[in-house]
Write a protein that holds these residues in place. Structure first.
Motif, PDB file in Angstrom:
ATOM      1  N   LEU A  48       9.941  14.733 -13.559  1.00 37.91           N
ATOM      2  CA  LEU A  48       8.664  15.066 -12.954  1.00 37.91           C
ATOM      3  C   LEU A  48       8.839  16.013 -11.783  1.00 37.91           C
ATOM      4  O   LEU A  48       9.729  15.863 -10.973  1.00 37.91           O
ATOM      5  CB  LEU A  48       7.952  13.805 -12.477  1.00 37.91           C
ATOM      6  CG  LEU A  48       7.605  12.800 -13.571  1.00 37.91           C
ATOM      7  CD1 LEU A  48       6.889  11.610 -12.954  1.00 37.91           C
ATOM      8  CD2 LEU A  48       6.745  13.423 -14.634  1.00 37.91           C
ATOM      9  N   LYS A  49       7.945  16.985 -11.721  1.00 45.30           N
ATOM     10  CA  LYS A  49       7.919  17.927 -10.601  1.00 45.30           C
ATOM     11  C   LYS A  49       6.516  17.974 -10.066  1.00 45.30           C
ATOM     12  O   LYS A  49       5.548  18.008 -10.816  1.00 45.30           O
ATOM     13  CB  LYS A  49       8.335  19.324 -11.072  1.00 45.30           C
ATOM     14  CG  LYS A  49       9.778  19.371 -11.566  1.00 45.30           C
ATOM     15  CD  LYS A  49      10.141  20.748 -12.032  1.00 45.30           C
ATOM     16  CE  LYS A  49      11.578  20.719 -12.533  1.00 45.30           C
ATOM     17  NZ  LYS A  49      11.969  21.991 -13.101  1.00 45.30           N
ATOM     18  N   LEU A  50       6.400  17.952  -8.729  1.00 46.10           N
ATOM     19  CA  LEU A  50       5.095  18.036  -8.104  1.00 46.10           C
ATOM     20  C   LEU A  50       4.490  19.385  -8.367  1.00 46.10           C
ATOM     21  O   LEU A  50       5.186  20.398  -8.500  1.00 46.10           O
ATOM     22  CB  LEU A  50       5.205  17.804  -6.597  1.00 46.10           C
ATOM     23  CG  LEU A  50       5.519  16.371  -6.166  1.00 46.10           C
ATOM     24  CD1 LEU A  50       5.805  16.329  -4.681  1.00 46.10           C
ATOM     25  CD2 LEU A  50       4.368  15.442  -6.502  1.00 46.10           C
ATOM     26  N   CYS A  92       6.116   7.158 -29.945  1.00 47.15           N
ATOM     27  CA  CYS A  92       6.147   7.572 -28.546  1.00 47.15           C
ATOM     28  C   CYS A  92       6.272   6.313 -27.691  1.00 47.15           C
ATOM     29  O   CYS A  92       5.941   5.210 -28.126  1.00 47.15           O
ATOM     30  CB  CYS A  92       4.936   8.406 -28.146  1.00 47.15           C
ATOM     31  SG  CYS A  92       3.419   7.502 -27.926  1.00 47.15           S
ATOM     32  N   ALA A  93       6.782   6.495 -26.492  1.00 46.64           N
ATOM     33  CA  ALA A  93       6.933   5.374 -25.566  1.00 46.64           C
ATOM     34  C   ALA A  93       5.561   4.887 -25.107  1.00 46.64           C
ATOM     35  O   ALA A  93       4.635   5.676 -24.933  1.00 46.64           O
ATOM     36  CB  ALA A  93       7.767   5.792 -24.362  1.00 46.64           C
ATOM     37  N   SER A 105       3.227   2.801  -6.865  1.00 40.63           N
ATOM     38  CA  SER A 105       3.680   3.790  -5.890  1.00 40.63           C
ATOM     39  C   SER A 105       4.175   5.033  -6.629  1.00 40.63           C
ATOM     40  O   SER A 105       4.510   4.976  -7.813  1.00 40.63           O
ATOM     41  CB  SER A 105       4.816   3.223  -5.031  1.00 40.63           C
ATOM     42  OG  SER A 105       5.983   3.062  -5.824  1.00 40.63           O
ATOM     43  N   GLN A 106       4.238   6.150  -5.936  1.00 42.07           N
ATOM     44  CA  GLN A 106       4.772   7.382  -6.528  1.00 42.07           C
ATOM     45  C   GLN A 106       6.225   7.190  -6.953  1.00 42.07           C
ATOM     46  O   GLN A 106       6.647   7.675  -7.989  1.00 42.07           O
ATOM     47  CB  GLN A 106       4.653   8.551  -5.544  1.00 42.07           C
ATOM     48  CG  GLN A 106       3.238   9.047  -5.393  1.00 42.07           C
ATOM     49  CD  GLN A 106       2.688   9.612  -6.683  1.00 42.07           C
ATOM     50  OE1 GLN A 106       3.335  10.396  -7.370  1.00 42.07           O
ATOM     51  NE2 GLN A 106       1.479   9.206  -7.027  1.00 42.07           N
ATOM     52  N   LYS A 107       6.982   6.446  -6.138  1.00 39.45           N
ATOM     53  CA  LYS A 107       8.390   6.199  -6.471  1.00 39.45           C
ATOM     54  C   LYS A 107       8.500   5.404  -7.770  1.00 39.45           C
ATOM     55  O   LYS A 107       9.304   5.730  -8.647  1.00 39.45           O
ATOM     56  CB  LYS A 107       9.097   5.466  -5.342  1.00 39.45           C
ATOM     57  CG  LYS A 107      10.577   5.206  -5.654  1.00 39.45           C
ATOM     58  CD  LYS A 107      11.266   4.422  -4.566  1.00 39.45           C
ATOM     59  CE  LYS A 107      12.725   4.173  -4.822  1.00 39.45           C
ATOM     60  NZ  LYS A 107      13.199   4.038  -6.165  1.00 39.45           N
ATOM     61  N   MET A 108       7.683   4.362  -7.922  1.00 39.21           N
ATOM     62  CA  MET A 108       7.706   3.567  -9.148  1.00 39.21           C
ATOM     63  C   MET A 108       7.356   4.449 -10.345  1.00 39.21           C
ATOM     64  O   MET A 108       8.014   4.391 -11.381  1.00 39.21           O
ATOM     65  CB  MET A 108       6.729   2.392  -9.070  1.00 39.21           C
ATOM     66  CG  MET A 108       6.726   1.541 -10.332  1.00 39.21           C
ATOM     67  SD  MET A 108       5.401   0.309 -10.380  1.00 39.21           S
ATOM     68  CE  MET A 108       5.661  -0.560  -8.849  1.00 39.21           C
ATOM     69  N   PHE A 109       6.333   5.271 -10.189  1.00 35.85           N
ATOM     70  CA  PHE A 109       5.911   6.160 -11.268  1.00 35.85           C
ATOM     71  C   PHE A 109       7.053   7.101 -11.661  1.00 35.85           C
ATOM     72  O   PHE A 109       7.388   7.212 -12.840  1.00 35.85           O
ATOM     73  CB  PHE A 109       4.674   6.951 -10.833  1.00 35.85           C
ATOM     74  CG  PHE A 109       4.128   7.853 -11.895  1.00 35.85           C
ATOM     75  CD1 PHE A 109       3.443   7.330 -12.980  1.00 35.85           C
ATOM     76  CD2 PHE A 109       4.295   9.219 -11.808  1.00 35.85           C
ATOM     77  CE1 PHE A 109       2.932   8.154 -13.965  1.00 35.85           C
ATOM     78  CE2 PHE A 109       3.790  10.060 -12.788  1.00 35.85           C
ATOM     79  CZ  PHE A 109       3.103   9.527 -13.864  1.00 35.85           C
ATOM     80  N   ARG A 110       7.676   7.745 -10.685  1.00 34.92           N
ATOM     81  CA  ARG A 110       8.798   8.656 -10.965  1.00 34.92           C
ATOM     82  C   ARG A 110       9.968   7.912 -11.606  1.00 34.92           C
ATOM     83  O   ARG A 110      10.581   8.396 -12.553  1.00 34.92           O
ATOM     84  CB  ARG A 110       9.263   9.354  -9.687  1.00 34.92           C
ATOM     85  CG  ARG A 110       8.393  10.521  -9.268  1.00 34.92           C
ATOM     86  CD  ARG A 110       9.037  11.343  -8.170  1.00 34.92           C
ATOM     87  NE  ARG A 110       9.575  10.566  -7.075  1.00 34.92           N
ATOM     88  CZ  ARG A 110       8.882  10.192  -6.006  1.00 34.92           C
ATOM     89  NH1 ARG A 110       7.613  10.528  -5.893  1.00 34.92           N
ATOM     90  NH2 ARG A 110       9.445   9.485  -5.053  1.00 34.92           N
ATOM     91  N   ASN A 158      11.388   8.750 -15.210  1.00 37.33           N
ATOM     92  CA  ASN A 158      12.792   9.157 -15.347  1.00 37.33           C
ATOM     93  C   ASN A 158      13.523   8.283 -16.361  1.00 37.33           C
ATOM     94  O   ASN A 158      14.308   8.788 -17.169  1.00 37.33           O
ATOM     95  CB  ASN A 158      13.508   9.126 -14.002  1.00 37.33           C
ATOM     96  CG  ASN A 158      13.069  10.252 -13.092  1.00 37.33           C
ATOM     97  OD1 ASN A 158      12.579  11.281 -13.544  1.00 37.33           O
ATOM     98  ND2 ASN A 158      13.233  10.055 -11.800  1.00 37.33           N
ATOM     99  N   ARG A 159      13.264   6.978 -16.347  1.00 40.93           N
ATOM    100  CA  ARG A 159      13.889   6.088 -17.331  1.00 40.93           C
ATOM    101  C   ARG A 159      13.480   6.454 -18.757  1.00 40.93           C
ATOM    102  O   ARG A 159      14.226   6.248 -19.703  1.00 40.93           O
ATOM    103  CB  ARG A 159      13.520   4.620 -17.062  1.00 40.93           C
ATOM    104  CG  ARG A 159      14.276   4.010 -15.907  1.00 40.93           C
ATOM    105  CD  ARG A 159      14.169   2.498 -15.905  1.00 40.93           C
ATOM    106  NE  ARG A 159      12.834   1.965 -15.799  1.00 40.93           N
ATOM    107  CZ  ARG A 159      12.217   1.635 -14.664  1.00 40.93           C
ATOM    108  NH1 ARG A 159      12.831   1.808 -13.509  1.00 40.93           N
ATOM    109  NH2 ARG A 159      11.011   1.120 -14.682  1.00 40.93           N
TER     110      ARG A 159
END
Length: 121
Positions: A117-119, A71-72, A102-107, A111-112
């Motif tokens: 991810l969905k809220l 797993c990653a 940040s939420q953007k970094m997490f998403r 994604n990579r």
């Protein structure tokens, strides 16, 4: 902070307080069934007992020896220099998130790694 971020999405997770606990949790989870093994490990680099770097090396060795499913492993670190990220990759981590996250970094990192991810609704 990480648990709050994970709770914003429909994600199940298990928290560990040090690298030794993380290794034990992976071993216990793998005994249940390969279908139940973790999809992803978020590894804090600075943990007591066994740090995230050493825990990752141990987990990767176990994965290479077919003792655990692959797993990653994503680094979570307060250090943001290129050399710090390289240390994460060198020990076997797949990606890096810097704190504060940040939420953007997490998403973006998720994604990579192939997770959409969905809220929570």
């Amino acid at each position: 902070a990480m648990e709050r971020a994970l709770n914003k999405y429909k994600l199940q997770f298990q928290s560990c307080f040090n690298g030794e606990e993380a290794i034990k949790a992976c071993m216990e989870q793998s005994k249940k069934s390969c279908k139940c093994f973790f999809d992803l490990i978020l590894m804090d680099c600075q943990m007591p007992v066994i740090d995230g770097f050493e825990a990752t090396k141990i987990l990767r060795q176990m994965m290479e020896n077919n003792q655990l499913p692959y797993c990653a492993i994503i680094a979570c670190t307060a250090f943001a220099m290129d050399k710090d990220a390289q240390k994460c990759y060198d020990c076997g981590m797949d990606d890096v998130m810097t704190k504060p996250m940040s939420q953007k970094m997490f998403r973006d990192v998720m994604n990579r790694q192939g997770f959409e991810l969905k809220l929570k609704q």
